[in-house]
Design a protein around this motif. Structure first.
Motif, PDB file in Angstrom:
ATOM      1  N   GLY A 152       5.364   1.954  -0.011  1.00 43.78           N
ATOM      2  CA  GLY A 152       6.725   2.300  -0.396  1.00 43.78           C
ATOM      3  C   GLY A 152       6.760   3.297  -1.536  1.00 43.78           C
ATOM      4  N   LEU A 153       5.871   3.119  -2.498  1.00 45.04           N
ATOM      5  CA  LEU A 153       5.805   4.072  -3.604  1.00 45.04           C
ATOM      6  C   LEU A 153       5.406   5.457  -3.118  1.00 45.04           C
ATOM      7  CD1 LEU A 153       4.066   2.031  -6.470  1.00 45.04           C
ATOM      8  CD2 LEU A 153       6.455   2.716  -6.329  1.00 45.04           C
ATOM      9  N   LEU A 154       4.438   5.518  -2.227  1.00 47.82           N
ATOM     10  CA  LEU A 154       3.990   6.816  -1.698  1.00 47.82           C
ATOM     11  C   LEU A 154       5.119   7.515  -0.955  1.00 47.82           C
ATOM     12  CD1 LEU A 154       0.381   6.060  -0.389  1.00 47.82           C
ATOM     13  CD2 LEU A 154       1.058   7.083  -2.563  1.00 47.82           C
ATOM     14  N   ASP A 155       5.904   6.737  -0.207  1.00 44.99           N
ATOM     15  CA  ASP A 155       7.035   7.324   0.514  1.00 44.99           C
ATOM     16  C   ASP A 155       8.056   7.906  -0.462  1.00 44.99           C
ATOM     17  OD1 ASP A 155       5.933   6.674   2.935  1.00 44.99           O
ATOM     18  OD2 ASP A 155       7.106   4.840   3.191  1.00 44.99           O
ATOM     19  N   ILE A 156       8.349   7.157  -1.527  1.00 42.39           N
ATOM     20  CA  ILE A 156       9.317   7.625  -2.515  1.00 42.39           C
ATOM     21  C   ILE A 156       8.815   8.891  -3.211  1.00 42.39           C
ATOM     22  CG2 ILE A 156      10.380   7.081  -4.753  1.00 42.39           C
ATOM     23  CD1 ILE A 156      10.544   4.177  -3.812  1.00 42.39           C
ATOM     24  N   LEU A 157       7.524   8.920  -3.520  1.00 40.35           N
ATOM     25  CA  LEU A 157       6.933  10.049  -4.239  1.00 40.35           C
ATOM     26  C   LEU A 157       6.544  11.195  -3.315  1.00 40.35           C
ATOM     27  CD1 LEU A 157       4.642   8.000  -6.649  1.00 40.35           C
ATOM     28  CD2 LEU A 157       6.809   9.116  -7.225  1.00 40.35           C
ATOM     29  N   ASP A 158       6.669  10.976  -1.997  1.00 41.03           N
ATOM     30  CA  ASP A 158       6.327  11.982  -0.994  1.00 41.03           C
ATOM     31  C   ASP A 158       4.852  12.370  -1.055  1.00 41.03           C
ATOM     32  OD1 ASP A 158       6.864  13.607   1.170  1.00 41.03           O
ATOM     33  OD2 ASP A 158       7.418  15.343  -0.063  1.00 41.03           O
ATOM     34  N   TYR A 159       3.994  11.338  -1.132  1.00 39.50           N
ATOM     35  CA  TYR A 159       2.552  11.535  -1.069  1.00 39.50           C
ATOM     36  C   TYR A 159       2.041  10.973   0.251  1.00 39.50           C
ATOM     37  CZ  TYR A 159       1.937  12.883  -5.972  1.00 39.50           C
ATOM     38  OH  TYR A 159       1.970  13.548  -7.175  1.00 39.50           O
ATOM     39  N   ASP A 160       1.029  11.640   0.817  1.00 41.80           N
ATOM     40  CA  ASP A 160       0.393  11.162   2.033  1.00 41.80           C
ATOM     41  C   ASP A 160      -0.948  10.532   1.682  1.00 41.80           C
ATOM     42  OD1 ASP A 160       2.398  12.042   3.753  1.00 41.80           O
ATOM     43  OD2 ASP A 160       1.557  14.076   3.783  1.00 41.80           O
ATOM     44  N   GLY A 161      -1.224   9.376   2.267  1.00 35.43           N
ATOM     45  CA  GLY A 161      -2.506   8.731   2.033  1.00 35.43           C
ATOM     46  C   GLY A 161      -2.698   7.566   2.986  1.00 35.43           C
ATOM     47  N   ASP A 162      -3.940   7.323   3.357  1.00 32.41           N
ATOM     48  CA  ASP A 162      -4.273   6.156   4.177  1.00 32.41           C
ATOM     49  C   ASP A 162      -4.490   4.973   3.248  1.00 32.41           C
ATOM     50  OD1 ASP A 162      -4.219   7.609   6.569  1.00 32.41           O
ATOM     51  OD2 ASP A 162      -6.296   8.283   6.275  1.00 32.41           O
ATOM     52  N   ILE A 163      -3.896   3.850   3.612  1.00 30.57           N
ATOM     53  CA  ILE A 163      -3.962   2.661   2.763  1.00 30.57           C
ATOM     54  C   ILE A 163      -4.758   1.572   3.465  1.00 30.57           C
ATOM     55  CG2 ILE A 163      -2.608   0.898   1.558  1.00 30.57           C
ATOM     56  CD1 ILE A 163      -0.283   2.871   1.514  1.00 30.57           C
ATOM     57  N   ASP A 164      -5.785   1.072   2.800  1.00 29.13           N
ATOM     58  CA  ASP A 164      -6.599  -0.024   3.325  1.00 29.13           C
ATOM     59  C   ASP A 164      -6.434  -1.239   2.439  1.00 29.13           C
ATOM     60  OD1 ASP A 164      -7.685   1.530   5.401  1.00 29.13           O
ATOM     61  OD2 ASP A 164      -9.227   2.330   4.062  1.00 29.13           O
ATOM     62  N   GLU A 165      -6.191  -2.403   3.050  1.00 30.64           N
ATOM     63  CA  GLU A 165      -6.151  -3.645   2.289  1.00 30.64           C
ATOM     64  C   GLU A 165      -7.339  -4.507   2.683  1.00 30.64           C
ATOM     65  OE1 GLU A 165      -3.010  -4.356   5.632  1.00 30.64           O
ATOM     66  OE2 GLU A 165      -3.650  -2.693   4.377  1.00 30.64           O
ATOM     67  N   LEU A 166      -7.971  -5.141   1.715  1.00 28.48           N
ATOM     68  CA  LEU A 166      -9.154  -5.931   1.967  1.00 28.48           C
ATOM     69  C   LEU A 166      -9.363  -6.924   0.841  1.00 28.48           C
ATOM     70  CD1 LEU A 166     -12.284  -3.940   0.888  1.00 28.48           C
ATOM     71  CD2 LEU A 166     -10.052  -2.848   0.868  1.00 28.48           C
ATOM     72  N   VAL A 167     -10.338  -7.790   1.036  1.00 25.42           N
ATOM     73  CA  VAL A 167     -10.770  -8.726  -0.009  1.00 25.42           C
ATOM     74  C   VAL A 167     -12.247  -8.475  -0.243  1.00 25.42           C
ATOM     75  CG1 VAL A 167     -11.126 -11.143  -0.630  1.00 25.42           C
ATOM     76  CG2 VAL A 167      -9.066 -10.459   0.618  1.00 25.42           C
ATOM     77  N   ALA A 168     -12.614  -8.238  -1.491  1.00 25.43           N
ATOM     78  CA  ALA A 168     -14.012  -7.964  -1.830  1.00 25.43           C
ATOM     79  C   ALA A 168     -14.342  -8.635  -3.153  1.00 25.43           C
ATOM     80  CB  ALA A 168     -14.258  -6.456  -1.925  1.00 25.43           C
ATOM     81  N   ALA A 169     -15.510  -9.254  -3.211  1.00 19.23           N
ATOM     82  CA  ALA A 169     -15.978  -9.921  -4.433  1.00 19.23           C
ATOM     83  C   ALA A 169     -14.961 -10.942  -4.940  1.00 19.23           C
ATOM     84  CB  ALA A 169     -16.292  -8.902  -5.515  1.00 19.23           C
ATOM     85  N   GLY A 170     -14.279 -11.599  -4.003  1.00 21.16           N
ATOM     86  CA  GLY A 170     -13.361 -12.653  -4.371  1.00 21.16           C
ATOM     87  C   GLY A 170     -12.054 -12.202  -4.974  1.00 21.16           C
ATOM     88  N   ARG A 171     -11.662 -10.962  -4.694  1.00 17.30           N
ATOM     89  CA  ARG A 171     -10.382 -10.484  -5.206  1.00 17.30           C
ATOM     90  C   ARG A 171      -9.733  -9.548  -4.202  1.00 17.30           C
ATOM     91  NH1 ARG A 171     -11.617  -7.537 -10.634  1.00 17.30           N
ATOM     92  NH2 ARG A 171      -9.356  -7.549 -10.747  1.00 17.30           N
ATOM     93  N   PRO A 172      -8.391  -9.525  -4.161  1.00 21.53           N
ATOM     94  CA  PRO A 172      -7.702  -8.612  -3.248  1.00 21.53           C
ATOM     95  C   PRO A 172      -7.840  -7.175  -3.726  1.00 21.53           C
ATOM     96  CG  PRO A 172      -6.106  -9.724  -4.644  1.00 21.53           C
ATOM     97  CD  PRO A 172      -7.440 -10.340  -4.944  1.00 21.53           C
TER      98      PRO A 172
END
Length: 216
Positions: free
Chosen positions: A80-100
């Protein structure tokens, strides 16, 4: 992705400040300890943050499913922030080392990182706040943009090794420049893995720095 949670423009400053304090604790106190810096994954204040946000209660262990849910909420917020700021980027969500974690990959994202990662740190706090508002659970979410954190770790590893060499050569403590909590943690990790030297933090934010010294 679920509906993003962007802070409303009409929300009062008092409400925003109160919500931020609920996640981060009182900024007027030094919320880091040397043990936190050497043991926590990224920031020294995470354990203190959780205690402040839960009113001093012992925090519960969070399952991987809950952690991934936090990363999904965070990814929606960042999108949502990227859309408001008009930035393009691929977003990956994951869990690593016990943290989001949420990673944003793309070109022309430097403005989202800022000088020495200052903007990135601010965006990370906002994203953690968005997660907290939806889950009621303090989050240790890690946000990265354009691989900044990985590259910065390499730079700081070189800084730490250079300081260690000077300490071993001259036998005198070496004081490094002021760093963010993330940066200090990176340096502590390198120094603590080497024999004959130790590291500690001194000063208060935003001028808190690391001192590398001969081990006792």
């Amino acid at each position: 992705m679920t509906e993003t949670s962007i802070p409303r423009a009409e929300q009062s400053l008092d409400e925003e400040e109160t919500a931020t304090l609920a996640v981060n604790g009182d900024d007027t106190e030094d919320d880091e300890t040397e043990d936190d810096e050497t043991e926590d994954d990224e920031t020294e204040a995470d354990d203190d943050t959780d205690t402040a946000a839960t009113g001093g209660r012992t925090k519960k262990a969070v399952g991987e499913g809950d952690l991934f849910r936090q990363s999904e909420i965070a990814a929606d917020y960042v999108e949502g922030l990227l859309d408001i700021l008009d930035y393009d980027g691929d977003i990956d969500e994951l869990v690593a080392a016990g943290r989001p974690m949420v990673e944003v990959v793309g070109e022309r994202l430097q403005n989202l990182v800022g000088q020495r990662g200052a903007t990135l740190e601010a965006l990370q706090e906002l994203t953690r706040l968005a997660v907290f508002r939806q889950t009621g659970t303090p989050s240790r979410l890690l946000l990265d943009v354009g691989g900044y954190r990985a590259n910065r770790r390499k730079e700081l590893a070189a800084v730490a090794k250079n300081a260690v060499e000077k300490v071993k050569e001259h036998g005198e403590p070496v004081r490094l420049d002021a760093m963010s909590a993330f940066e200090r943690k990176c340096v502590h990790d390198v120094v603590n893995a080497m024999s004959g030297v130790a590291s500690e933090s001194e000063g208060v934010e935003p001028n808190r720095r690391i001192v590398v010294r001969p081990a006792d």
